[in-house]
Design an enzyme around this catalytic site. Sequence first.
Site, PDB file in Angstrom:
ATOM      1  N   HIS A 146     -44.576 116.306 -10.331  1.00 16.84           N
ATOM      2  CA  HIS A 146     -44.888 115.400  -9.327  1.00 16.84           C
ATOM      3  C   HIS A 146     -43.776 114.405  -9.406  1.00 16.84           C
ATOM      4  O   HIS A 146     -42.779 114.473 -10.162  1.00 16.84           O
ATOM      5  CB  HIS A 146     -45.939 114.767  -9.194  1.00 16.84           C
ATOM      6  CG  HIS A 146     -47.176 115.531  -9.009  1.00 16.84           C
ATOM      7  ND1 HIS A 146     -47.874 115.117  -7.722  1.00 16.84           N
ATOM      8  CD2 HIS A 146     -47.676 116.643  -9.174  1.00 16.84           C
ATOM      9  CE1 HIS A 146     -48.879 116.081  -7.581  1.00 16.84           C
ATOM     10  NE2 HIS A 146     -48.529 117.002  -8.411  1.00 16.84           N
TER      11      HIS A 146
ATOM     12  N   HIS B 190     -43.870 108.393  -8.907  1.00 19.73           N
ATOM     13  CA  HIS B 190     -43.880 108.489  -7.500  1.00 19.73           C
ATOM     14  C   HIS B 190     -43.297 107.297  -6.666  1.00 19.73           C
ATOM     15  O   HIS B 190     -42.827 106.200  -7.393  1.00 19.73           O
ATOM     16  CB  HIS B 190     -45.243 108.320  -7.086  1.00 19.73           C
ATOM     17  CG  HIS B 190     -46.140 109.721  -7.205  1.00 19.73           C
ATOM     18  ND1 HIS B 190     -47.103 109.718  -8.471  1.00 19.73           N
ATOM     19  CD2 HIS B 190     -46.041 110.929  -6.695  1.00 19.73           C
ATOM     20  CE1 HIS B 190     -47.590 111.072  -8.413  1.00 19.73           C
ATOM     21  NE2 HIS B 190     -47.048 111.795  -7.373  1.00 19.73           N
TER      22      HIS B 190
ATOM     23  N   SER C  89     -38.604 113.014  -6.632  1.00 20.29           N
ATOM     24  CA  SER C  89     -37.416 112.895  -5.506  1.00 20.29           C
ATOM     25  C   SER C  89     -36.077 112.014  -6.270  1.00 20.29           C
ATOM     26  O   SER C  89     -36.327 111.600  -7.334  1.00 20.29           O
ATOM     27  CB  SER C  89     -37.722 111.513  -4.610  1.00 20.29           C
ATOM     28  OG  SER C  89     -38.602 112.364  -3.398  1.00 20.29           O
TER      29      SER C  89
ATOM     30  N   ASP D  28     -52.339 117.664  -1.561  1.00 19.01           N
ATOM     31  CA  ASP D  28     -51.599 116.896  -2.518  1.00 19.01           C
ATOM     32  C   ASP D  28     -52.838 115.841  -3.239  1.00 19.01           C
ATOM     33  O   ASP D  28     -53.369 115.083  -2.404  1.00 19.01           O
ATOM     34  CB  ASP D  28     -50.410 116.382  -1.743  1.00 19.01           C
ATOM     35  CG  ASP D  28     -49.546 115.736  -2.777  1.00 19.01           C
ATOM     36  OD1 ASP D  28     -49.437 116.232  -4.050  1.00 19.01           O
ATOM     37  OD2 ASP D  28     -48.608 114.957  -2.363  1.00 19.01           O
TER      38      ASP D  28
ATOM     39  N   ASP E 258     -56.891 116.144  -8.625  1.00 14.34           N
ATOM     40  CA  ASP E 258     -56.136 114.861  -9.531  1.00 14.34           C
ATOM     41  C   ASP E 258     -57.211 113.864 -10.113  1.00 14.34           C
ATOM     42  O   ASP E 258     -57.567 112.806  -9.431  1.00 14.34           O
ATOM     43  CB  ASP E 258     -55.241 114.244  -8.707  1.00 14.34           C
ATOM     44  CG  ASP E 258     -54.347 113.151  -9.529  1.00 14.34           C
ATOM     45  OD1 ASP E 258     -54.800 112.990 -10.677  1.00 14.34           O
ATOM     46  OD2 ASP E 258     -53.489 112.442  -8.798  1.00 14.34           O
TER      47      ASP E 258
ATOM     48  N   ILE F  19     -41.727 116.985  -3.865  1.00 15.69           N
ATOM     49  CA  ILE F  19     -40.679 116.130  -3.247  1.00 15.69           C
ATOM     50  C   ILE F  19     -41.342 115.491  -2.028  1.00 15.69           C
ATOM     51  O   ILE F  19     -41.605 116.035  -0.769  1.00 15.69           O
ATOM     52  CB  ILE F  19     -39.416 116.649  -2.917  1.00 15.69           C
ATOM     53  CG1 ILE F  19     -38.777 116.927  -4.273  1.00 15.69           C
ATOM     54  CG2 ILE F  19     -38.407 115.697  -2.148  1.00 15.69           C
ATOM     55  CD1 ILE F  19     -37.625 118.097  -4.167  1.00 15.69           C
ATOM     56  N   ASP F  20     -41.290 114.097  -1.852  1.00 16.61           N
ATOM     57  CA  ASP F  20     -41.710 113.400  -0.468  1.00 16.61           C
ATOM     58  C   ASP F  20     -40.840 112.434  -0.152  1.00 16.61           C
ATOM     59  O   ASP F  20     -40.330 112.297   0.784  1.00 16.61           O
ATOM     60  CB  ASP F  20     -43.414 112.822  -0.820  1.00 16.61           C
ATOM     61  CG  ASP F  20     -43.721 112.504   0.538  1.00 16.61           C
ATOM     62  OD1 ASP F  20     -42.931 112.351   1.485  1.00 16.61           O
ATOM     63  OD2 ASP F  20     -44.770 111.686   0.739  1.00 16.61           O
TER      64      ASP F  20
ATOM     65  N   GLU G 167     -54.106 117.916 -13.075  1.00 18.97           N
ATOM     66  CA  GLU G 167     -53.195 117.240 -13.608  1.00 18.97           C
ATOM     67  C   GLU G 167     -53.391 116.703 -14.940  1.00 18.97           C
ATOM     68  O   GLU G 167     -54.643 116.005 -15.102  1.00 18.97           O
ATOM     69  CB  GLU G 167     -52.679 115.897 -12.714  1.00 18.97           C
ATOM     70  CG  GLU G 167     -51.638 115.006 -13.588  1.00 18.97           C
ATOM     71  CD  GLU G 167     -50.931 114.048 -12.409  1.00 18.97           C
ATOM     72  OE1 GLU G 167     -50.805 114.648 -11.160  1.00 18.97           O
ATOM     73  OE2 GLU G 167     -50.588 112.879 -12.813  1.00 18.97           O
TER      74      GLU G 167
HETATM   75  P1  13P Z   1     -41.855 111.664  -4.792  1.00 22.09           P
HETATM   76  O1  13P Z   1     -42.311 110.103  -4.491  1.00 22.09           O
HETATM   77  O2  13P Z   1     -40.712 111.608  -5.964  1.00 22.09           O
HETATM   78  O3  13P Z   1     -41.143 112.323  -3.667  1.00 22.09           O
HETATM   79  O4  13P Z   1     -43.034 112.342  -5.430  1.00 22.09           O
HETATM   80  C1  13P Z   1     -43.789 113.162  -4.401  1.00 22.09           C
HETATM   81  C2  13P Z   1     -44.955 113.782  -5.102  1.00 22.09           C
HETATM   82  O5  13P Z   1     -45.392 113.546  -6.221  1.00 22.09           O
HETATM   83  C3  13P Z   1     -46.213 114.091  -4.143  1.00 22.09           C
HETATM   84  O6  13P Z   1     -47.273 114.543  -4.847  1.00 22.09           O
HETATM   85  O1  G3H Z   2     -47.628 111.613  -4.241  1.00 23.71           O
HETATM   86  C1  G3H Z   2     -47.768 110.975  -3.336  1.00 23.71           C
HETATM   87  C2  G3H Z   2     -46.972 111.526  -1.871  1.00 23.71           C
HETATM   88  O2  G3H Z   2     -45.969 111.160  -1.913  1.00 23.71           O
HETATM   89  C3  G3H Z   2     -47.901 111.338  -0.765  1.00 23.71           C
HETATM   90  O3  G3H Z   2     -47.979 110.097  -0.185  1.00 23.71           O
HETATM   91  O4  G3H Z   2     -50.153 109.278  -0.165  1.00 23.71           O
HETATM   92  O5  G3H Z   2     -48.522 108.170   0.934  1.00 23.71           O
HETATM   93  O6  G3H Z   2     -48.980 110.362   1.689  1.00 23.71           O
HETATM   94  P1  G3H Z   2     -49.065 109.477   0.646  1.00 23.71           P
HETATM   95 ZN    ZN Z   3     -47.523 113.487  -6.449  1.00 20.67          ZN
END
Ligand code: 13P
Ligand code: G3H
Ligand code: ZN
Length: 312
Positions: free
Chosen positions: A214, A181, A217, A83, A105, A258-259, A135
């Site tokens: 992306h 995000h 959520s 990612d 990215d 979704i994270d 992207e």
């Molecule tokens: P969220 O922060 O909306 O979950 O997005 C996650 C994401 O895009 C990871 O690449």
């Molecule tokens: O798009 C980002 C993801 O939510 C990952 O987040 O870089 O804090 O692991 P992170």
């Molecule tokens: Zn992302």
Amino acid sequence: MALVTSTEMFKKAYTGGYAVGAFNVNNMEIVQAITEAAAELKSPVILQASAGARKYANSVYLIKLVEAAVELHPEIPMVLHLDHGADFETCKSCIDSGFTSVMIDYSGHSFEENIAESKRVAEYAHERGVVVEAELGTLAGIEDAVSVDADKAMFTDPDQVEEFVQKTGVDSLAIAIGTSHGAYKFKPGTDPKLRLDILAEVARRLPGFPIVLHGSSSVPQEYVKIINGHGGALKDAIGIPEDQLREAAKGAVCKINIDSDLRLGMTAGIREHFVAHPDHFDPRQYIGDGRKYVKDIVAHKIVNVLGSDGKA
Ligand code: 13P
Ligand code: G3H
Ligand code: ZN
């Protein structure tokens, strides 16, 4: 079934009018929660690791955890995806170590630089049977790997997509249509609207080509309430309405990231556990409760947002 690339997954998702969930993994319990939900619902799934996840857990652990999930759930196809790969070197390291998909990215660079770096990654990846997401456009939001002010965020320009895909040879394209995000996307009382018109125009220019969203959520308020009702102090925020994501998934969007929602689930479960059992100190007990909520959230997304249940 071994780890697969997303090629077949996306073809089926495009024609079937659904999307595959790409969920971020950072530790064993998150991998377990996601893959157990996907296996029970017979859904394909993408497990993705950010730079922050690779630093936190060590990439070797993440790869082995995902390999364990593949061994335990051979009935569903799984992709291991990088990612937000920041550059060619990061992508190369993942390609060389067993990831089946990487994201380059370079959306924060110029159009020309984005084309050059994405093309370089695509050539290296394709020679090794790995697929590539790039992207165009810039999402707002703050995460470890991504930090873009709302006023610097930019919708994807549909005029650029054909040239970009043709010159880079990438396999899927993340676009900016109003997602962002993190958990703090929109203020309560606002009415977030995805630019489904931009998505439709991109899809018209790139027939049959898989599009990625992306920042998808939805910040489920029931989990925010559990967190804040058990000692948490999250600020008010709302996320992307699920019905709009479902609409996007019916069209060209084949991968939805979704994270943050999983983070909310894990935190809610752990906070609730500590309040109910202040005498507990066995991590298996409280992380186990966090894992349950993450699994519930993934199952909800698969059935109600992605529509990928029964598609494995
Ligand atoms: P969220 O922060 O909306 O979950 O997005 C996650 C994401 O895009 C990871 O690449
Ligand atoms: O798009 C980002 C993801 O939510 C990952 O987040 O870089 O804090 O692991 P992170
Ligand atoms: Zn992302």
